[in-house]
Write a protein that holds these residues in place. Structure first.
Motif, PDB file in Angstrom:
ATOM      1  N   ALA A  48       0.835  -1.204   0.000  1.00 51.93           N
ATOM      2  CA  ALA A  48       0.000   0.000   0.000  1.00 51.93           C
ATOM      3  C   ALA A  48       0.870   1.255   0.000  1.00 51.93           C
ATOM      4  CB  ALA A  48      -0.929  -0.006   1.215  1.00 51.93           C
ATOM      5  N   ARG A  49       1.915   1.255   0.793  1.00 51.97           N
ATOM      6  CA  ARG A  49       2.810   2.419   0.852  1.00 51.97           C
ATOM      7  C   ARG A  49       3.575   2.599  -0.463  1.00 51.97           C
ATOM      8  NH1 ARG A  49       2.010   4.409   5.513  1.00 51.97           N
ATOM      9  NH2 ARG A  49       1.214   3.097   7.156  1.00 51.97           N
ATOM     10  N   GLU A  50       3.970   1.498  -1.068  1.00 47.97           N
ATOM     11  CA  GLU A  50       4.635   1.565  -2.373  1.00 47.97           C
ATOM     12  C   GLU A  50       3.646   2.063  -3.435  1.00 47.97           C
ATOM     13  OE1 GLU A  50       7.740   0.969  -5.305  1.00 47.97           O
ATOM     14  OE2 GLU A  50       7.571   1.627  -3.243  1.00 47.97           O
ATOM     15  N   ARG A  69       3.305   5.769  -3.087  1.00 47.87           N
ATOM     16  CA  ARG A  69       4.531   6.415  -3.562  1.00 47.87           C
ATOM     17  C   ARG A  69       4.588   6.441  -5.086  1.00 47.87           C
ATOM     18  NH1 ARG A  69       9.478   5.562  -5.374  1.00 47.87           N
ATOM     19  NH2 ARG A  69       9.241   3.310  -5.592  1.00 47.87           N
ATOM     20  N   VAL A  70       4.270   5.305  -5.697  1.00 49.80           N
ATOM     21  CA  VAL A  70       4.332   5.183  -7.156  1.00 49.80           C
ATOM     22  C   VAL A  70       3.251   6.044  -7.816  1.00 49.80           C
ATOM     23  CG1 VAL A  70       3.948   3.541  -9.037  1.00 49.80           C
ATOM     24  CG2 VAL A  70       5.493   2.957  -7.175  1.00 49.80           C
ATOM     25  N   LEU A  71       2.046   6.053  -7.256  1.00 48.62           N
ATOM     26  CA  LEU A  71       1.002   6.929  -7.810  1.00 48.62           C
ATOM     27  C   LEU A  71       1.443   8.390  -7.748  1.00 48.62           C
ATOM     28  CD1 LEU A  71      -2.358   5.450  -6.454  1.00 48.62           C
ATOM     29  CD2 LEU A  71      -1.636   5.590  -8.846  1.00 48.62           C
ATOM     30  N   SER A  72       2.064   8.769  -6.652  1.00 43.81           N
ATOM     31  CA  SER A  72       2.525  10.157  -6.493  1.00 43.81           C
ATOM     32  C   SER A  72       3.601  10.518  -7.506  1.00 43.81           C
ATOM     33  CB  SER A  72       3.058  10.378  -5.070  1.00 43.81           C
ATOM     34  OG  SER A  72       2.024  10.199  -4.124  1.00 43.81           O
ATOM     35  N   LEU A 117       4.131   2.303 -12.035  1.00 46.73           N
ATOM     36  CA  LEU A 117       2.875   1.717 -11.567  1.00 46.73           C
ATOM     37  C   LEU A 117       2.671   0.329 -12.165  1.00 46.73           C
ATOM     38  CD1 LEU A 117       0.276   1.862  -9.953  1.00 46.73           C
ATOM     39  CD2 LEU A 117      -0.735   3.204 -11.811  1.00 46.73           C
ATOM     40  N   ALA A 118       3.009   0.161 -13.431  1.00 46.90           N
ATOM     41  CA  ALA A 118       2.854  -1.142 -14.087  1.00 46.90           C
ATOM     42  C   ALA A 118       3.677  -2.220 -13.388  1.00 46.90           C
ATOM     43  CB  ALA A 118       3.254  -1.040 -15.553  1.00 46.90           C
ATOM     44  N   ARG A 119       4.804  -1.834 -12.798  1.00 46.54           N
ATOM     45  CA  ARG A 119       5.685  -2.778 -12.100  1.00 46.54           C
ATOM     46  C   ARG A 119       4.992  -3.434 -10.904  1.00 46.54           C
ATOM     47  NH1 ARG A 119       8.521  -1.706  -7.864  1.00 46.54           N
ATOM     48  NH2 ARG A 119       8.428   0.545  -8.097  1.00 46.54           N
ATOM     49  N   ILE A 120       4.062  -2.709 -10.250  1.00 51.20           N
ATOM     50  CA  ILE A 120       3.404  -3.261  -9.050  1.00 51.20           C
ATOM     51  C   ILE A 120       1.921  -3.561  -9.277  1.00 51.20           C
ATOM     52  CG2 ILE A 120       5.016  -2.118  -7.488  1.00 51.20           C
ATOM     53  CD1 ILE A 120       2.658  -0.142  -6.842  1.00 51.20           C
ATOM     54  N   ALA A 121       1.409  -3.241 -10.471  1.00 52.35           N
ATOM     55  CA  ALA A 121      -0.014  -3.433 -10.755  1.00 52.35           C
ATOM     56  C   ALA A 121      -0.331  -4.897 -11.057  1.00 52.35           C
ATOM     57  CB  ALA A 121      -0.429  -2.561 -11.933  1.00 52.35           C
ATOM     58  N   CYS A 122      -1.544  -5.298 -10.737  1.00 57.14           N
ATOM     59  CA  CYS A 122      -1.990  -6.666 -11.021  1.00 57.14           C
ATOM     60  C   CYS A 122      -2.171  -6.893 -12.514  1.00 57.14           C
ATOM     61  CB  CYS A 122      -3.316  -6.940 -10.306  1.00 57.14           C
ATOM     62  SG  CYS A 122      -3.245  -6.785  -8.513  1.00 57.14           S
ATOM     63  N   GLY A 137       2.962 -12.511  -4.016  1.00 62.54           N
ATOM     64  CA  GLY A 137       2.755 -11.423  -3.057  1.00 62.54           C
ATOM     65  C   GLY A 137       1.603 -10.521  -3.458  1.00 62.54           C
ATOM     66  N   TRP A 138       1.566  -9.338  -2.875  1.00 66.73           N
ATOM     67  CA  TRP A 138       0.484  -8.392  -3.097  1.00 66.73           C
ATOM     68  C   TRP A 138       0.763  -7.526  -4.316  1.00 66.73           C
ATOM     69  CZ3 TRP A 138      -3.950  -8.619  -0.374  1.00 66.73           C
ATOM     70  CH2 TRP A 138      -3.936  -9.392   0.794  1.00 66.73           C
TER      71      TRP A 138
END
Length: 139
Positions: free
Chosen positions: A48-50, A53-56, A63-68, A128-129
């Motif tokens: 959630a914190r990442e 940070r990425v959205l900001s 964002l694509a790196r952590i998106a589902c 992971g999430w």
């Protein structure tokens, strides 16, 4: 019909049966899926914190790196354009609320004029999430 105390061997057998039933019952309670698992909270919180940070940062590649799900080229460009124009900052408020393999997190967005509280979602996958970002809703 029996009127006296049970023989010792019957009492022992009855106690063993009751103990097994109690242990099995306790095991069933612990084996039922719960709304959250304590060990998942720190990992979901870190994601959630990442995510905030990425959205900001406002870069679709980050964002694509952590998106589902991955964006199309058009969606990525639309995101980058909107982020460059808005300069919105995001912050996590509170702890993720887990429900099995999904989590909801309160974010606050701040574009310099106003703050808006919103719910974002995370999904637990094999590795992971991930951020459940809806690329199609950009704009």
């Amino acid at each position: 019909m029996r009127t006296g105390p049970w023989p010792a061997r019957h009492r022992t057998a009855l106690l063993v049966v009751l103990a097994v039933l109690l242990l099995a019952g306790a095991g069933v309670v612990f084996l039922l899926p719960s709304g959250s698992r304590d060990e998942d909270v720190p990992a979901a919180d870190a994601m959630a914190r990442e995510y905030a940070r990425v959205l900001s940062m406002g870069q679709s590649k980050d964002l694509a790196r952590i998106a589902c799900t991955q964006p199309s080229l058009a969606q990525a460009r639309k995101f980058d354009t909107a982020a460059a124009q808005q300069h919105t900052k995001f912050e996590v408020r509170g702890t993720p609320e887990l429900d099995g393999d999904s989590a909801r997190v309160k974010f606050v967005s701040d574009d310099g004029r106003r703050q808006v509280e919103l719910d974002v979602s995370l999904v637990k996958r094999d590795n992971g999430w991930c951020a459940n970002y809806q690329w199609a809703q950009v704009g």
